[in-house]
Design a protein around this motif. Structure first.
Motif, short mmCIF file in Angstrom:
data_model
loop_
_atom_site.label_atom_id
_atom_site.label_comp_id
_atom_site.label_asym_id
_atom_site.label_seq_id
_atom_site.Cartn_x
_atom_site.Cartn_y
_atom_site.Cartn_z
N GLU A 37 0.83 -1.20 0.00
CA GLU A 37 0.00 0.00 0.00
C GLU A 37 0.87 1.25 0.00
O GLU A 37 0.60 2.21 -0.72
CB GLU A 37 -0.93 0.01 1.21
CG GLU A 37 -1.80 1.26 1.25
CD GLU A 37 -2.66 1.36 2.49
OE1 GLU A 37 -3.59 2.18 2.46
OE2 GLU A 37 -2.40 0.65 3.48
N SER A 38 1.92 1.25 0.80
CA SER A 38 2.80 2.42 0.85
C SER A 38 3.50 2.64 -0.49
O SER A 38 3.62 3.78 -0.95
CB SER A 38 3.85 2.25 1.95
OG SER A 38 3.22 2.19 3.20
N ARG A 40 2.35 1.73 -3.41
CA ARG A 40 1.31 2.23 -4.33
C ARG A 40 1.03 3.72 -4.10
O ARG A 40 0.95 4.50 -5.05
CB ARG A 40 0.02 1.41 -4.16
CG ARG A 40 -1.10 1.83 -5.13
CD ARG A 40 -2.42 1.16 -4.80
NE ARG A 40 -2.90 1.39 -3.46
CZ ARG A 40 -3.46 2.53 -3.02
NH1 ARG A 40 -3.61 3.54 -3.84
NH2 ARG A 40 -3.88 2.64 -1.78
N LEU A 41 0.90 4.11 -2.83
CA LEU A 41 0.64 5.51 -2.51
C LEU A 41 1.80 6.40 -2.98
O LEU A 41 1.58 7.47 -3.54
CB LEU A 41 0.41 5.70 -1.01
CG LEU A 41 -0.91 5.20 -0.45
CD1 LEU A 41 -0.90 5.22 1.07
CD2 LEU A 41 -2.06 6.03 -0.99
N GLU A 44 1.61 6.99 -6.67
CA GLU A 44 0.60 8.01 -7.00
C GLU A 44 1.11 9.41 -6.67
O GLU A 44 0.96 10.33 -7.46
CB GLU A 44 -0.69 7.74 -6.23
CG GLU A 44 -1.44 6.52 -6.67
CD GLU A 44 -2.65 6.21 -5.80
OE1 GLU A 44 -3.02 7.03 -4.93
OE2 GLU A 44 -3.23 5.12 -5.98
N SER A 89 -2.03 12.08 0.87
CA SER A 89 -1.82 10.63 0.81
C SER A 89 -0.65 10.19 1.69
O SER A 89 -0.52 9.01 2.00
CB SER A 89 -1.56 10.18 -0.62
OG SER A 89 -2.69 10.45 -1.42
N GLY A 92 -1.36 8.02 4.92
CA GLY A 92 -1.36 6.56 4.87
C GLY A 92 0.05 6.00 4.92
O GLY A 92 0.32 5.01 5.61
N VAL A 93 0.97 6.63 4.21
CA VAL A 93 2.38 6.20 4.23
C VAL A 93 2.93 6.35 5.64
O VAL A 93 3.60 5.46 6.16
CB VAL A 93 3.22 7.02 3.22
CG1 VAL A 93 4.70 6.68 3.34
CG2 VAL A 93 2.73 6.77 1.79
#
Length: 141
Positions: A37-38, A40-41, A44, A89, A92-93
């Motif tokens: 997830e990190s 991916r973030l 982005e 974002s 989240g990271v």
């Protein structure tokens, strides 16, 4: 209601009430998901060009080879937290990276202090963090 169901419900309620008192235990699958997830973030975030990408942050990767991953992740969380005003974002990271640092060093409840030193742009920090997380994902135990 079955006694087993009552005991399980009580346990769940008590667990929820304890909140932060229980040290999180990260399973290999959860660790892998946090890293994915990190990554991916960060993919982005790096696609978006904003002026605050040029803001200076401490270059924690200057001595990366000598740093252990726990301290590096903790410091990275601190800088990600600072960059949240630029990229939402990064929240989240921040949470994922801090959780990964807690996994390795229980008791860390706050991001690590980052000593002043050489600086880099937020954009470069994000690129290097992305590379570090990819390496961790590739070589996870």
């Amino acid at each position: 209601m079955n006694i087993l169901v009552q005991v399980l419900l009580t346990f769940l309620v008590l667990s929820a009430c304890l909140g932060d008192a229980i040290t999180p235990w990260i399973t290999p699958t959860l660790r892998s998901n946090m890293l994915e997830e990190s990554i991916r973030l960060l993919d982005e975030i790096q696609q978006v060009e904003v002026s605050c990408n040029q803001m200076n942050v401490t270059n924690i990767f200057a001595d990366y080879e000598r740093e252990n991953n726990t301290d590096l992740l903790c410091k990275a969380a601190t800088i990600a937290q600072q960059g949240q005003s630029c990229h939402k974002s990064l929240q989240g990271v921040y949470h994922n990276v801090l959780s990964l640092a807690w996994e390795r060093k229980p008791g860390h409840k706050r991001p690590c202090p980052v000593a002043a030193g050489s600086t880099t742009s937020l954009k470069n920090f994000l690129k290097e963090l992305h590379q570090v997380l990819q390496k961790l994902y590739k070589y996870q135990k």
